[in-house]
Motif scaffolding. Structure first.
Motif, PDB file in Angstrom:
ATOM      1  N   ASN A 148       0.835  -1.204   0.000  1.00 16.33           N
ATOM      2  CA  ASN A 148       0.000   0.000   0.000  1.00 16.33           C
ATOM      3  C   ASN A 148       0.868   1.252   0.000  1.00 16.33           C
ATOM      4  OD1 ASN A 148      -2.420  -1.356  -0.064  1.00 16.33           O
ATOM      5  ND2 ASN A 148      -2.890  -1.093   2.105  1.00 16.33           N
ATOM      6  N   ILE A 149       1.902   1.239   0.832  1.00 15.66           N
ATOM      7  CA  ILE A 149       2.806   2.397   0.888  1.00 15.66           C
ATOM      8  C   ILE A 149       3.575   2.536  -0.417  1.00 15.66           C
ATOM      9  CG2 ILE A 149       4.882   3.324   2.017  1.00 15.66           C
ATOM     10  CD1 ILE A 149       3.777   2.083   4.638  1.00 15.66           C
ATOM     11  N   GLU A 150       4.071   1.431  -0.931  1.00 19.07           N
ATOM     12  CA  GLU A 150       4.798   1.464  -2.202  1.00 19.07           C
ATOM     13  C   GLU A 150       3.909   2.036  -3.306  1.00 19.07           C
ATOM     14  OE1 GLU A 150       6.575  -2.016  -4.841  1.00 19.07           O
ATOM     15  OE2 GLU A 150       7.502  -1.970  -2.849  1.00 19.07           O
ATOM     16  N   GLY A 151       2.642   1.655  -3.300  1.00 20.44           N
ATOM     17  CA  GLY A 151       1.713   2.164  -4.303  1.00 20.44           C
ATOM     18  C   GLY A 151       1.541   3.667  -4.228  1.00 20.44           C
ATOM     19  N   VAL A 152       1.499   4.211  -3.000  1.00 23.43           N
ATOM     20  CA  VAL A 152       1.369   5.660  -2.819  1.00 23.43           C
ATOM     21  C   VAL A 152       2.663   6.374  -3.231  1.00 23.43           C
ATOM     22  CG1 VAL A 152       1.069   7.495  -1.107  1.00 23.43           C
ATOM     23  CG2 VAL A 152      -0.394   5.465  -1.031  1.00 23.43           C
ATOM     24  N   VAL A 153       3.796   5.815  -2.859  1.00 21.84           N
ATOM     25  CA  VAL A 153       5.091   6.421  -3.213  1.00 21.84           C
ATOM     26  C   VAL A 153       5.194   6.611  -4.721  1.00 21.84           C
ATOM     27  CG1 VAL A 153       7.591   6.101  -3.266  1.00 21.84           C
ATOM     28  CG2 VAL A 153       6.317   5.525  -1.195  1.00 21.84           C
TER      29      VAL A 153
END
Length: 219
Positions: free
Chosen positions: A71-76
Motif C-alpha cells: 500500500n505504501i509502495e503504491g502511494v510512493v
C-alpha cells in the motif's frame, strides 16, 4: 498434446487441490495464477508454460504481497495493483537455478501434480507462514543489509521494501539502514532508472512519520 491442451490440463491439475484451499484462479496467455488473501497477505502460486518443438516446459512460482508494505509502495509511486514483496519457486525448492519440468504426455502432467502438491506442503506453506508480517519482512531484508536475499534478489526493490518495512516496524536502526542503503544507491544506481525510484522512496519515508505511514498501510 498441443499448447492449449497442456494449459487446460495443467490448470485442472492445480485447481483440484488449490480451489478447496480457497485459491482463486486467473489465467493468462502463458499460464495461470492462483491467489488467496489471508490477514495482511496476498499469497500466490502459479506457473508458466513454454513450448519447445516436441515438449513443453513448466515450473512453479510463489509470491507474497504484504499489503501494508505494498500500500505504501503504491502511494510512493502513484501506482495501483498487486505487487510482490517476496518471490521464490521450484528452482529454490530443487536448488536448481533454471529448473524446468518437461511435459510430453498427460501422464507427465499427472506426475507434475504429485510433485507440486509435495512442493506446496513442504515449501510453499512454510514460506507463506514465515513471511506473513511486517516484522518478518523487516528481519529478512534488514538484519544483514549487505548480504543478498534470495527471496528479493533485486537490490533496488530490496532497498525500497526494506526501508518501508523498517519504518513501519519501528526498527531502532532505521536511520543507520537508510544511510547505508542510500550509499548503495549512490554507488550502484547512478544513471539507472532505479536510482530515481530508490531516492523517491527514501525522500517519501523521510517526510512521513511512522504514524502517517501506518494510516497509509491500513488504507
Amino acid at each position: 498434446m498441443n499448447y492449449s491442451e497442456v494449459k487446460k490440463e495443467l490448470k485442472k491439475e492445480f485447481e483440484v487441490f488449490l480451489k478447496p484451499l480457497g485459491y482463486k484462479s486467473k489465467s493468462d496467455p502463458q499460464g495461470c495464477d492462483f491467489l488467496t488473501e489471508k490477514l495482511n497477505c496476498i499469497n500466490r502460486i502459479g506457473y508458466g508454460v513454454a513450448n519447445y518443438i516436441d515438449e513443453f516446459n513448466t515450473s512453479c512460482y510463489l509470491k507474497i504481497s504484504l499489503i501494508p508494505i505494498q500500500n505504501i509502495e503504491g502511494v510512493v509511486f502513484d501506482e495501483k495493483g498487486i505487487y510482490d514483496t517476496l518471490g521464490t519457486g521450484t528452482a529454490s525448492y530443487f536448488n536448481e537455478l533454471n529448473y524446468r519440468y518437461k511435459i510430453k504426455t498427460l501422464e507427465d502432467i499427472k506426475l507434475w501434480g504429485v510433485i507440486v502438491r509435495k512442493f506446496y506442503h513442504e515449501f510453499a506453506i512454510p514460506f507463506f507462514e514465515k513471511y506473513n508480517s511486517v516484522d518478518a519482512i523487516d528481519k529478512l531484508l534488514n538484519e544483514k543489509p549487505s548480504e543478498k536475499v534470495i527471496y528479493c534478489d533485486d537490490l533496488g526493490w530490496r532497498i525500497i521494501k526494506g526501508l518501508i518495512s523498517a519504518k513501519l516496524n519501528n526498527n531502532p536502526k532505521y536511520n543507520e539502514l537508510r544511510d547505508y542503503y542510500r550509499s548503495e544507491v549512490e554507488s550502484k544506481f547512478q544513471g539507472y532508472f532505479m536510482y530515481e525510484k530508490c531516492m523517491k522512496a527514501i525522500d517519501f519515508l523521510d517526510k512521513h512519520t511512522r504514524e502517517e505511514l501506518l494510516k497509509i498501510a491500513e488504507s
